[in-house]
Scaffold this motif. Structure first.
Motif, mmCIF file in Angstrom:
data_model
loop_
_atom_site.group_PDB
_atom_site.id
_atom_site.type_symbol
_atom_site.label_atom_id
_atom_site.label_comp_id
_atom_site.label_asym_id
_atom_site.label_seq_id
_atom_site.Cartn_x
_atom_site.Cartn_y
_atom_site.Cartn_z
ATOM 1 N N UNK A 269 0.829 -1.209 0.000
ATOM 2 C CA UNK A 269 0.000 0.000 0.000
ATOM 3 C C UNK A 269 0.865 1.262 0.000
ATOM 4 N N UNK A 270 2.148 1.112 -0.290
ATOM 5 C CA UNK A 270 3.061 2.247 -0.219
ATOM 6 C C UNK A 270 2.833 3.228 -1.369
ATOM 7 N N UNK A 271 2.420 2.718 -2.519
ATOM 8 C CA UNK A 271 2.140 3.584 -3.666
ATOM 9 C C UNK A 271 0.645 3.890 -3.732
ATOM 10 N N UNK A 272 0.295 4.831 -4.588
ATOM 11 C CA UNK A 272 -1.113 5.095 -4.875
ATOM 12 C C UNK A 272 -1.579 4.001 -5.827
ATOM 13 N N UNK A 273 -2.398 3.084 -5.318
ATOM 14 C CA UNK A 273 -2.869 1.955 -6.108
ATOM 15 C C UNK A 273 -4.253 1.539 -5.619
ATOM 16 N N UNK A 274 -4.785 0.486 -6.185
ATOM 17 C CA UNK A 274 -6.149 0.080 -5.842
ATOM 18 C C UNK A 274 -6.274 -0.301 -4.371
ATOM 19 N N UNK A 306 13.016 -0.836 -5.830
ATOM 20 C CA UNK A 306 11.603 -0.672 -6.160
ATOM 21 C C UNK A 306 10.844 0.159 -5.124
ATOM 22 N N UNK A 307 11.479 1.166 -4.568
ATOM 23 C CA UNK A 307 10.740 2.091 -3.698
ATOM 24 C C UNK A 307 9.778 2.883 -4.574
ATOM 25 N N UNK A 308 8.471 2.876 -4.260
ATOM 26 C CA UNK A 308 7.495 3.533 -5.142
ATOM 27 C C UNK A 308 7.743 5.031 -5.269
ATOM 28 N N UNK A 309 7.608 5.545 -6.459
ATOM 29 C CA UNK A 309 7.805 6.981 -6.697
ATOM 30 C C UNK A 309 6.686 7.820 -6.083
ATOM 31 N N UNK A 310 5.535 7.203 -5.840
ATOM 32 C CA UNK A 310 4.394 7.951 -5.280
ATOM 33 C C UNK A 310 4.260 7.775 -3.770
ATOM 34 N N UNK A 311 5.307 7.281 -3.116
ATOM 35 C CA UNK A 311 5.236 6.987 -1.677
ATOM 36 C C UNK A 311 4.874 8.243 -0.886
ATOM 37 N N UNK A 312 5.609 9.328 -1.091
ATOM 38 C CA UNK A 312 5.331 10.546 -0.326
ATOM 39 C C UNK A 312 3.946 11.088 -0.636
ATOM 40 N N UNK A 313 3.576 11.100 -1.895
ATOM 41 C CA UNK A 313 2.235 11.562 -2.270
ATOM 42 C C UNK A 313 1.164 10.747 -1.560
ATOM 43 N N UNK A 314 1.393 9.448 -1.461
ATOM 44 C CA UNK A 314 0.422 8.575 -0.821
ATOM 45 C C UNK A 314 0.304 8.878 0.669
ATOM 46 N N UNK A 315 1.453 9.018 1.342
ATOM 47 C CA UNK A 315 1.410 9.356 2.766
ATOM 48 C C UNK A 315 0.693 10.683 2.989
ATOM 49 N N UNK A 348 20.614 3.127 -0.760
ATOM 50 C CA UNK A 348 19.889 4.255 -1.343
ATOM 51 C C UNK A 348 18.393 4.140 -1.071
ATOM 52 N N UNK A 349 17.865 2.918 -1.139
ATOM 53 C CA UNK A 349 16.434 2.705 -0.911
ATOM 54 C C UNK A 349 16.050 2.978 0.539
ATOM 55 N N UNK A 350 16.852 2.490 1.468
ATOM 56 C CA UNK A 350 16.573 2.773 2.878
ATOM 57 C C UNK A 350 16.578 4.281 3.128
ATOM 58 N N UNK A 351 17.575 4.966 2.598
ATOM 59 C CA UNK A 351 17.638 6.411 2.776
ATOM 60 C C UNK A 351 16.415 7.090 2.191
ATOM 61 N N UNK A 352 15.955 6.619 1.042
ATOM 62 C CA UNK A 352 14.780 7.198 0.393
ATOM 63 C C UNK A 352 13.538 7.068 1.267
ATOM 64 N N UNK A 353 13.360 5.897 1.881
ATOM 65 C CA UNK A 353 12.194 5.688 2.745
ATOM 66 C C UNK A 353 12.248 6.613 3.954
ATOM 67 N N UNK A 354 13.415 6.733 4.568
ATOM 68 C CA UNK A 354 13.534 7.618 5.730
ATOM 69 C C UNK A 354 13.312 9.078 5.331
ATOM 70 N N UNK A 355 13.835 9.473 4.189
ATOM 71 C CA UNK A 355 13.622 10.862 3.746
ATOM 72 C C UNK A 355 12.147 11.114 3.468
#
Length: 411
Positions: A269-274, A306-315, A348-355
């Motif tokens: 559910x991290x990205x904007x999806x169904x 594969x960190x979703x690009x829409x993660x922040x938008x979704x949160x 890089x992915x871990x850093x992206x999630x924390x940011x």
């Protein structure tokens, strides 16, 4: 846990912690995020004192070890008057500057948590990392239905109490996982339906939430209730009680503890999806009708690269509904054996999630689903994959550690 795995995954009522710690902690977080210095409250002092005491104890042990290790050198150079005091002061300053992940996250008003199985604390390396690098803890399995109520109305809190006691003694926040889930539920509960199942579920929620009242800051009330297409998961809960069971669970949890935060938690559910949109619609409906819900957990069992690009938008869209958001079970798996390229991508992915969490004011923090690859659930569920955590099987920090450190503002 995630992805519907049914393998074991990684009754007295208690009063609140001293000084209304939960409310004070919320105020401290709000101040940190706004840049204001929060007024010290009793609960904040209680938690800070525990953390400071634990940190001082660790520093004292380290200092004692250093003195023993350097004693021969000190004796050999006792006749050398120049520079020794200054060198010692410089070394102390360097030590002070080396913040832990917990210190960095706390300074940003965020939790950094880990999933704990209490018997692993008997390993010195595990315990040292747990004590120093995290300010938040969640029971990996000890608070689930099969662990806490193996027989009808016969509650068993021994393992859960170990986790709660560790959190309290080390000054860490405690997250409750999970009250109602289709997996790791006892067979007797899975055999029920209709009013009998609803009564058993309500009784279970009441018993567990009452027991940990004042210790747990937030509960995963419902875990993994939706399919990837946004439909309800077919489970003994859904099939036995219909669409109303989630609301019933949240109302029961609120009745049991009027102060604890109540969350719904899921994976993919991290990205904007169904799937995330189905949960978004449920939360919006609950908020509109006054059904108690305070937060949404995003498990974040991710695949390297594969960190979703829409993660922040979704949160942010969930936060706009007036709920907290949390990253609750982060790990980032890869094919094994791990390549250096994948380890760098993982960092890089871990850093992206924390940011991402740092960028969203309503994000309370990030919990990593374990400490060491030695005990990760991933290889047992995804053969040929693993190396998903921040420390390897021998407790050596991977590149992800420094990436998280830097993302949290460490130099």
């Amino acid at each position: 846990m995630s992805h519907g795995s049914t393998a074991p995954l990684p009754g007295g009522r208690r009063g609140p912690l001293p000084g209304a710690r939960l409310g004070a902690l919320a105020g401290a977080r709000a101040g940190a995020r706004s840049g204001a210095r929060p007024e010290a409250q009793p609960g904040t002092r209680h938690r800070a004192l525990l953390r400071s005491t634990a940190a001082l104890g660790a520093l004292a042990l380290a200092g004692a070890a250093a003195l023993v290790a350097t004693a021969p050198l000190a004796l050999a150079t006792a006749d050398e008057p120049a520079g020794t005091a200054a060198d010692a002061a410089d070394a102390a300053a360097d030590t002070d500057a080396a913040d832990t992940l917990a210190q960095l996250a706390s300074a940003r008003g965020k939790d950094i948590g880990f999933a704990l199985t209490a018997n692993y604390l008997n390993e010195t390396a595990y315990r040292n990392i747990a004590d120093t690098e995290f300010n938040f803890v969640v029971a990996e399995n000890a608070m689930k239905w099969d662990a806490t109520e193996p027989q009808p109305n016969q509650f068993s809190f021994g393992a859960g109490d170990q986790v709660a006691q560790y959190a309290a003694s080390s000054g860490k926040g405690l997250y409750g996982h999970t009250l109602v889930w289709h997996a790791q539920a006892p067979g007797w509960a899975q055999s029920l339906s209709g009013a009998a199942l609803e009564g058993a579920m309500t009784n279970h929620i009441t018993g567990v939430v009452n027991h940990f009242e004042g210790q747990v800051e937030a509960w995963d009330v419902v875990n993994e209730a939706f399919n990837d297409d946004g439909s309800r998961r077919s489970s003994f809960l859904q099939n036995g009680m219909g669409n109303g069971w989630i609301e019933t669970a949240f109302r029961a949890a609120r009745a049991a503890d009027p102060n604890v935060k109540l969350c719904i938690n899921d994976y993919s559910v991290e990205s904007v999806n169904a799937k995330s949109t189905a949960i978004y619609n449920l939360v919006a409906d609950f908020k509109q009708r006054g059904v108690p819900i305070d937060c949404v957990g995003f498990q974040s069992h991710l695949i390297v690269g594969q960190v979703p690009s829409s993660f922040q938008q979704n949160l942010e869209r969930f936060a706009a509904l007036g709920v907290d958001v949390r990253i609750t079970e982060l790990d980032i798996r890869m094919s094994t054996p791990a390549s250096s390229g994948n380890l760098q991508q993982q960092a890089s992915d871990y850093a992206s999630v924390f940011r991402t969490c740092l960028a969203v004011q309503a994000c309370q923090g990030v919990t990593i689903w374990g400490i060491t690859d030695r005990y990760s659930w991933v290889p047992g569920t995804f053969p040929g994959q693993g190396a998903a955590l921040v420390w390897d099987e021998n407790y050596a920090p991977k590149p992800a550690y420094n990436a998280i450190y830097t993302a949290l503002g460490g130099a």
